[in-house]
Design a protein around this motif. Structure first.
Motif, short mmCIF file in Angstrom:
data_model
loop_
_atom_site.label_atom_id
_atom_site.label_comp_id
_atom_site.label_asym_id
_atom_site.label_seq_id
_atom_site.Cartn_x
_atom_site.Cartn_y
_atom_site.Cartn_z
N GLU A 123 0.84 -1.20 0.00
CA GLU A 123 0.00 0.00 0.00
C GLU A 123 0.88 1.25 0.00
N VAL A 124 0.48 2.20 -0.83
CA VAL A 124 1.20 3.47 -0.95
C VAL A 124 0.20 4.61 -0.77
N LYS A 125 0.52 5.53 0.12
CA LYS A 125 -0.36 6.68 0.34
C LYS A 125 -0.08 7.73 -0.72
N ILE A 126 -1.17 8.28 -1.31
CA ILE A 126 -1.04 9.30 -2.34
C ILE A 126 -1.84 10.54 -1.92
N TRP A 127 -1.13 11.65 -1.80
CA TRP A 127 -1.76 12.93 -1.48
C TRP A 127 -2.04 13.65 -2.79
N VAL A 128 -3.29 14.10 -2.97
CA VAL A 128 -3.64 14.83 -4.19
C VAL A 128 -4.32 16.14 -3.82
N GLU A 129 -4.11 17.18 -4.64
CA GLU A 129 -4.82 18.44 -4.48
C GLU A 129 -6.24 18.31 -5.04
N SER A 130 -7.06 19.22 -4.66
CA SER A 130 -8.48 19.15 -5.05
C SER A 130 -8.65 19.20 -6.56
N THR A 131 -7.76 19.88 -7.26
CA THR A 131 -7.90 19.99 -8.71
C THR A 131 -7.73 18.65 -9.41
N VAL A 132 -6.96 17.74 -8.78
CA VAL A 132 -6.72 16.43 -9.38
C VAL A 132 -7.98 15.57 -9.35
N VAL A 133 -8.87 15.84 -8.37
CA VAL A 133 -10.07 15.02 -8.21
C VAL A 133 -10.96 15.07 -9.44
N LEU B 96 -7.45 10.91 -14.11
CA LEU B 96 -6.38 10.26 -13.37
C LEU B 96 -6.87 9.83 -11.99
N TYR B 97 -7.69 10.67 -11.34
CA TYR B 97 -8.18 10.35 -10.01
C TYR B 97 -9.07 9.11 -10.04
N GLU B 98 -9.89 9.00 -11.08
CA GLU B 98 -10.75 7.82 -11.20
C GLU B 98 -9.90 6.54 -11.33
N TRP B 99 -8.82 6.65 -12.06
CA TRP B 99 -7.93 5.48 -12.22
C TRP B 99 -7.25 5.13 -10.90
N LEU B 100 -6.82 6.15 -10.15
CA LEU B 100 -6.19 5.92 -8.86
C LEU B 100 -7.15 5.25 -7.88
N GLU B 101 -8.41 5.64 -7.94
CA GLU B 101 -9.40 5.03 -7.04
C GLU B 101 -9.61 3.55 -7.33
N SER B 102 -9.39 3.19 -8.60
CA SER B 102 -9.61 1.78 -8.97
C SER B 102 -8.47 0.87 -8.50
N LYS B 103 -7.37 1.44 -8.06
CA LYS B 103 -6.22 0.66 -7.60
C LYS B 103 -6.31 0.46 -6.09
N GLU B 104 -6.39 -0.81 -5.69
CA GLU B 104 -6.58 -1.12 -4.28
C GLU B 104 -5.38 -0.77 -3.42
N GLN B 105 -4.16 -0.81 -4.00
CA GLN B 105 -2.98 -0.57 -3.19
C GLN B 105 -2.70 0.91 -2.94
N ALA C 90 5.35 8.13 0.57
CA ALA C 90 4.09 8.61 -0.01
C ALA C 90 4.39 9.36 -1.29
N ILE C 91 3.32 9.63 -2.06
CA ILE C 91 3.42 10.37 -3.32
C ILE C 91 2.45 11.54 -3.26
N ALA C 92 2.86 12.67 -3.78
CA ALA C 92 2.00 13.84 -3.85
C ALA C 92 1.82 14.26 -5.30
N ILE C 93 0.55 14.58 -5.67
CA ILE C 93 0.25 14.98 -7.05
C ILE C 93 -0.43 16.34 -7.02
N THR C 94 0.11 17.29 -7.78
CA THR C 94 -0.51 18.62 -7.89
C THR C 94 -0.85 18.89 -9.35
N LEU C 95 -1.79 19.86 -9.56
CA LEU C 95 -2.24 20.20 -10.91
C LEU C 95 -2.64 21.66 -10.93
N SER C 96 -2.46 22.29 -12.06
CA SER C 96 -2.83 23.71 -12.21
C SER C 96 -4.30 23.90 -11.82
N SER C 97 -4.57 25.02 -11.12
CA SER C 97 -5.95 25.28 -10.66
C SER C 97 -6.91 25.55 -11.82
#
Length: 665
Positions: free
Chosen positions: A57-67, A71-80, A96-103
């Motif tokens: 299991e790997v924790k992934i921090w994402v900003e609200s724009t990524v939701v 990509l977010y839908e694909w990340l949700e489909s991964k159980e790990q 952990a991994i952090a993902i940011t995206l332009s607002s």
């Protein structure tokens, strides 16, 4: 040397190896079981670890724009992946991994502009790095999907954004090995052979000194050469057997891995030809001989087993440095003389399918020379009493043979040593001179400096100048021997041409003609001087002068003629013409032995080369190489008859008995 003595010493050393069960197991038996278990264990461990990393299991921090992205839908489909939406602080990331995206992501997409994802992760964590690569591949796939949609809306095809493409086509033969394995396996083979040799060499030298058994052999009525030959044969055999055992086990393991991966050709060179395997076997034998002879030479100077072990590290360095250098080298004229390196490069070239037979032949010749020099050094060192008693060795006296009388006998050992030095010097100095200078200047300088200079040095060092006429066969020839020699020139040329038509190739003939084209273009008189007169003087001085004298001092007629002829053929460094030059060497040796006159062998050599040069210059030009090579059978039969007459005339000459020539006599 007495073969039964060598056999007895060889069997004695082999029994010592067999009696040491631990050494026998480590060198020969263990490899059969080590590699299969090693590869199986590594593959199983790697498979288990890879699955663990993928499932961790790997924790992934994402900003609200990524939701709002696919990509977010694909990340949700991964159980790990454990997703958390929050403001990203890169200094707090750990495992952990952090993902940011332009607002303004959506606005940029609507305007057909570009938005940037930023991926933060710690590459020191294997699980995190694996997950980061997975995410980058997904982003790349989403990017391709967006590009395709935009092209469709603009009614453009994919070629619009990729006007230039690259298609890589590998023209290597199917089944050839990858560059990684090609560079690794030859070095690994040599290292395994070294491991098999070194401990046996220690036991047969320093080990016997420490057990006080070597002294018993030394005082026995045995020749030094016989003792060294027996020990060398044992060390060579054990090293070769150990290397083959290791390679056999390794090969079976690689075949198993290739079968598991359905890519056998990536691990095993399936397209190496039969001749390629023969070359590999020859190189394997040579490198084993070199390592065995060098190990004996060095370890003979150790007095105890512990002292001998101190030599292992320097010897390993001498081995590892060439192995490391081969990664940045190719086999060519500048590397074919480098010990170990040339064999490693030759093996790699064979596995790659790029080996040239002539280049491989030169590697074999130079390796034979190195092995002979090392074995000769071992013989000299072993013959010194100081080595046996553990005292300091006077190395200046090692090259002196003749005992307390201080007289030097120029015999077989010295003659072969001289020839080895000549061939190495010609490759290292003569060939570069011929390559860098105009061909006429290269021939003249290489022949006078290397062949002439070394011959004169040997003549004076061994005292042959004290009776020069007898030593170099400077006898005035009879009319019968002269007539026989002149009859042998054209007949030998025809038969030699027939032999070459069977052993040579059209490609080699073309390369040879291109190489000597400058001589074809020059004045005929000058061409005859450089291609006929120079070899007739200097090659005869080396082969039928100095070499012949040393062999003749200890051997009989046909042994001298055949050995000198083979060395004469090897000295030309031409694989395709080896049979031809050796045959000519036999005729030259027979002329000299029967007539006892080097003038006649030089006359034959001059006429033979001059005939070849003139025929190539005025007949071969404008014709096909194949037509020039073909020799009618009727010519061969006629030449054989003429040769028989010449040999018969020479047979009526009475060769004079020879005695060993000592310095000062």
């Amino acid at each position: 040397m007495r073969l039964h003595i060598i056999k007895t010493l060889f069997l004695k050393e082999i029994k010592e190896v067999v009696r040491d069960k631990n050494q026998l197991f480590l060198m020969i038996l263990m490899p059969f079981f080590m590699y299969p278990f090693l590869f199986l264990g590594i593959s199983q461990i790697s498979s288990v670890q890879s699955n663990k990393l993928k499932q961790k299991e790997v924790k992934i921090w994402v900003e609200s724009t990524v939701v709002e992205t696919p990509l977010y839908e694909w990340l949700e489909s991964k159980e790990q992946y454990q997703l958390e939406t929050a403001t990203v602080y890169t200094d707090t990331l750990k495992e952990a991994i952090a993902i940011t995206l332009s607002s303004d992501y959506q606005q940029l997409m609507d305007k057909n502009a570009a938005a940037k994802f930023q991926l933060y992760y710690d590459s020191n964590s294997d699980a995190v790095g694996l997950a980061a690569n997975d995410i980058k591949e997904k982003i790349a796939a989403l990017n391709e999907k967006v590009v395709a949609q935009r092209l469709e809306m603009a009614q453009l095809n994919e070629e619009f954004v990729t006007p230039l493409t690259v298609e890589k086509i590998d023209v290597a033969a199917t089944g050839s090995m990858g560059s990684y394995w090609m560079k690794m396996i030859p070095g690994y083979v040599i290292f395994l052979i070294f491991l098999g040799i070194i401990y046996t060499a220690i036991d047969t030298t320093a080990g016997e000194k420490e057990r006080k058994t070597l002294q018993n052999i030394y005082v026995a009525p045995l020749k030094t050469s016989e003792i060294i030959a027996g020990k060398f044969a044992a060390v060579f055999s054990v090293g070769l057997l150990s290397g083959l055992a290791n390679m056999g086990s390794l090969l079976m393991s690689l075949i198993w891995i290739g079968a598991q991966s359905s890519s056998l050709s990536s691990f095993i060179p399936t397209t190496v030809t039969f001749s390629g395997w023969l070359w590999l076997i020859c190189l394997l034998l040579l490198v084993t001989a070199i390592i065995a002879s060098v190990s004996l030479t060095v370890l003979l100077q150790a007095n105890t087993y512990k002292e001998a072990q101190g030599y292992i590290t320097p010897l390993m360095l001498l081995l590892f440095v060439p192995i490391g250098l081969t990664a940045i080298m190719e086999l060519d004229l500048s590397t074919m003389c480098l010990p170990f390196i040339n064999i490693l490069l030759a093996m790699t070239a064979i596995l790659k399918g790029t080996a040239d037979a002539n280049m491989l032949f030169m590697v074999v010749v130079t390796s034979l020379v190195y092995s002979g020099l090392a074995l000769y050094s071992a013989s000299l060192i072993f013959g010194n009493e100081s080595v046996i008693t553990g005292q300091r060795v006077n190395y200046r006296q090692l090259l002196q043979r003749g005992g307390k009388s201080n007289k030097r006998i120029f015999g077989v050992k010295e003659a072969l040593l001289f020839m080895a030095v000549v061939m190495l010097a010609f490759l290292m100095l003569g060939v570069p001179l011929q390559m860098k200078l105009p061909i006429w200047a290269g021939i003249l300088s290489s022949f006078t400096l290397v062949l002439g200079g070394l011959s004169i040095a040997a003549i004076y060092y061994y005292g042959l100048h004290n009776n020069l006429a007898e030593n170099l066969h400077l006898k005035r020839p009879t009319w019968r021997a002269t007539l026989a020699t002149l009859l042998l020139v054209p007949s030998t040329f025809v038969i030699a041409s027939f032999i070459y038509s069977l052993t040579g190739t059209v490609e080699h003939s073309s390369e040879f003609m291109n190489a000597i084209q400058p001589l074809m273009d020059m004045n005929t008189f000058l061409g005859v001087i450089f291609i006929a007169l120079c070899p007739a003087i200097f090659e005869e001085l080396v082969c039928r002068g100095v070499l012949f004298r040393g062999l003749k001092n200890e051997w009989g007629k046909w042994a001298v003629i055949l050995v000198s002829a083979v060395l004469f053929g090897l000295m030309h460094f031409d694989f395709y013409r080896l049979a031809t030059t050796t045959f000519v060497g036999i005729i030259l040796g027979y002329i000299l032995w029967q007539s006892n006159s080097i003038y006649l062998s030089s006359l034959f050599h001059f006429c033979y080369n001059a005939m070849a040069y003139i025929l190539m210059k005025y007949w071969a030009i404008g014709t096909e190489i194949q037509d020039f090579e073909s020799v009618p059978l009727i010519w061969v039969l006629a030449a054989t008859a003429v040769m028989g007459i010449g040999i018969w005339l020479l047979g009526t000459e009475k060769a004079e008995a020879e005695q060993p020539i000592l310095a000062g006599t």
